[in-house]
Design a protein around this motif. Structure first.
Motif, mmCIF file in Angstrom:
data_model
loop_
_atom_site.group_PDB
_atom_site.id
_atom_site.type_symbol
_atom_site.label_atom_id
_atom_site.label_comp_id
_atom_site.label_asym_id
_atom_site.label_seq_id
_atom_site.Cartn_x
_atom_site.Cartn_y
_atom_site.Cartn_z
ATOM 1 N N ILE A 104 0.858 -1.179 0.000
ATOM 2 C CA ILE A 104 0.000 0.000 0.000
ATOM 3 C C ILE A 104 0.895 1.231 0.000
ATOM 4 N N VAL A 105 0.655 2.141 -0.934
ATOM 5 C CA VAL A 105 1.357 3.424 -0.935
ATOM 6 C C VAL A 105 0.365 4.485 -0.464
ATOM 7 N N CYS A 106 0.848 5.410 0.348
ATOM 8 C CA CYS A 106 -0.054 6.396 0.954
ATOM 9 C C CYS A 106 0.658 7.730 1.094
ATOM 10 N N ASN A 107 -0.074 8.807 0.868
ATOM 11 C CA ASN A 107 0.497 10.116 1.194
ATOM 12 C C ASN A 107 0.655 10.220 2.711
ATOM 13 N N HIS A 108 1.621 11.020 3.125
ATOM 14 C CA HIS A 108 1.913 11.117 4.561
ATOM 15 C C HIS A 108 1.708 12.560 5.000
ATOM 16 N N ALA A 109 0.640 12.788 5.759
ATOM 17 C CA ALA A 109 0.289 14.151 6.144
ATOM 18 C C ALA A 109 0.240 14.372 7.647
ATOM 19 N N SER A 110 0.172 13.284 8.431
ATOM 20 C CA SER A 110 -0.046 13.475 9.866
ATOM 21 C C SER A 110 0.462 12.289 10.669
ATOM 22 N N ARG A 111 0.389 12.439 11.981
ATOM 23 C CA ARG A 111 0.761 11.352 12.894
ATOM 24 C C ARG A 111 -0.297 10.262 12.926
ATOM 25 N N PHE A 112 -1.465 10.523 12.348
ATOM 26 C CA PHE A 112 -2.588 9.582 12.422
ATOM 27 C C PHE A 112 -2.699 8.698 11.183
ATOM 28 N N ALA B 224 -5.787 15.413 6.672
ATOM 29 C CA ALA B 224 -4.998 14.994 7.836
ATOM 30 C C ALA B 224 -3.955 16.030 8.226
ATOM 31 N N TYR B 225 -3.400 16.740 7.252
ATOM 32 C CA TYR B 225 -2.429 17.780 7.590
ATOM 33 C C TYR B 225 -3.085 18.884 8.416
ATOM 34 N N LEU B 226 -4.346 19.156 8.150
ATOM 35 C CA LEU B 226 -5.052 20.216 8.874
ATOM 36 C C LEU B 226 -5.334 19.792 10.311
#
Length: 442
Positions: free
Chosen positions: A57-65, A170-172
């Motif tokens: 699985i590839v995923c963007n990384h925006a947050s700790r969650f 998620a970044y927000l």
């Protein structure tokens, strides 16, 4: 002989998380992550369709969650996450990383330990599933960063089906300039990206480009229309924004921006704006401000790119050096312990530190082709990198970590480094937008 913490991490046996751990983790998703973030899952494919085959699985990384959102998208699937090795040295993650069998990866440097761990899950385990965050760290400016060098080659090497998870908002919830979470709406998309047959036929650079396109997100633009609220309990929405927005858009002065309460303002000329719970920037009086923080951040990058074209360009600043202990773990929510101080320097040859370490003189030099970006583990108050396998963390006297990172990245790029910006990034653009383009059409 007593093993170092790095040896213990490197030699840890990787296997699938137990069914008990998987169930326990999923039980915590709703009260801890899904409900506070109002998470909505949009599955363009059913993950159960792939239950009998290995997956990446590839995923963007925006947050700790983000790990929780990936698990939510994949329902009951047991997943091994590739995680930054420096985080394994922290006491707060020791238990959870251990029982969930995360696979360690030294950020932005080759790491055979990661490939071995992934191979164990994908080739020696029935129906193994591994999640990677191709950009290597949670985004700094609010929009996804390019995949780390070698992502396409790695996916082609394993040759298993690849699914994409794209997380919006998620970044927000966890902006890079603030360690305090701000809960609000998050949307999570799941889709198929590559079949094994496609990976076999495609060149590695095309695979990498397709990954970037599939998981690119810009949370500021995403929320410009939706206007979801992200609540910080004390209402200080602009607190510490100078960590990522360091250059005044009006007078051009650097390191004079200050984010306090709901206001970010230049101490040199008074230019500023307010930031609300929807991340709208509103100029104060006759101030000149980009239409959102990401536009501001991108303008800084273009300005830096122009600056480093000067062959005499250099940065110098005093900084505190921190490292992780050889034995034991880092507690108190820290990433490392201070071990000395000195001067950090960057020019067209590379990055260097000259000062002290544990009371003794210490110097390190990293050539420009061996450092193409830096790590920001928690927020933008410090930056980190690896040198000869050692994790080094630098806290400059001024809130300039993003400036250092952008300078390192753009020096690497103008000298032909492989890690270039997105093909669609416009370096030639002059200035910045003060009103969102096509706003009247949305």
């Amino acid at each position: 002989m007593k093993k170092t913490t790095s040896q213990i991490i490197k030699e840890s046996k990787i296997k699938q998380p137990s069914r008990f751990v998987n169930v326990l983790f999923r039980l915590l998703l709703n009260p801890v992550y899904n409900s506070p973030c109002k998470a909505e899952y949009i599955r363009h494919v059913d993950p159960d369709k792939y239950k009998d085959e290995p997956l990446i699985i590839v995923c963007n990384h925006a947050s700790r969650f983000d790990f929780a959102f990936v698990q939510g998208a994949m329902k009951k699937r047991r997943i091994n996450f590739v995680s930054a090795e420096e985080e394994f040295h922290r006491t707060k993650f020791k238990l959870v990383f251990g029982i969930s069998h995360c696979i360690p990866k030294k950020s932005f440097v080759p790491d055979t330990t990661t490939i071995r761990g992934m191979s164990t899950i994908l080739r020696k385990t029935t129906n193994g599933c591994v999640t990677i965050f191709p950009c290597g760290l949670s985004t700094v400016g609010g929009a996804q960063q390019p995949s780390a060098v070698g992502t396409g080659k790695m996916l082609k090497h394993f040759g298993v089906r690849v699914l994409a998870v794209r997380i919006h908002g998620a970044y927000l919830v966890c902006p890079k300039f603030d360690v305090k979470d701000r809960y609000g709406k998050v949307e999570v998309e799941l889709d198929e990206l590559f079949s094994p047959e496609q990976l076999q036929q495609m060149p590695a650079d095309e695979i990498e480009r397709k990954v970037d396109e599939a998981i690119f997100t810009d949370d500021y633009d995403w929320n410009a229309i939706r206007q979801n609220s992200y609540n910080r309990r004390d209402g200080k929405y602009a607190e510490n924004m100078e960590q990522i927005l360091y250059k005044c858009p009006k007078c051009g002065t650097e390191m004079q921006m200050e984010g306090r309460g709901t206001v970010i303002k230049c101490k040199a000329c008074g230019n500023g704006a307010t930031l609300d719970d929807k991340y709208n920037l509103t100029p104060i009086d006759d101030s000149t401000i980009p239409y959102n923080p990401r536009e501001w951040y991108d303008w800084q990058r273009r300005e830096m790119c122009r600056a480093v074209k000067d062959k005499k360009f250099c940065l110098d600043e005093h900084a505190v050096l921190a490292m992780q202990p050889t034995y034991g773990y880092v507690g108190d929510n820290l990433v490392g312990y201070s071990v000395g101080d000195g001067m950090i320097h960057l020019d067209h040859e590379g990055f260097s530190y000259k000062g002290t370490r544990c009371g003794k003189p210490f110097e390190v030099f990293i050539p420009r082709d061996l450092i193409y970006t830096t790590i920001m583990n928690v927020d933008g108050s410090f930056f980190s990198t690896y040198a000869s396998g050692e994790f080094l963390m630098f806290t400059p006297d001024s809130p300039s970590s993003v400036r250092w990172t952008m300078a390192i990245e753009e020096i690497y790029r103008i000298h032909g480094g492989k890690w270039q910006n997105f093909a669609w990034f416009d370096y030639d653009k002059k200035g910045f937008e003060t009103v969102k383009p096509n706003a009247d059409k949305q």
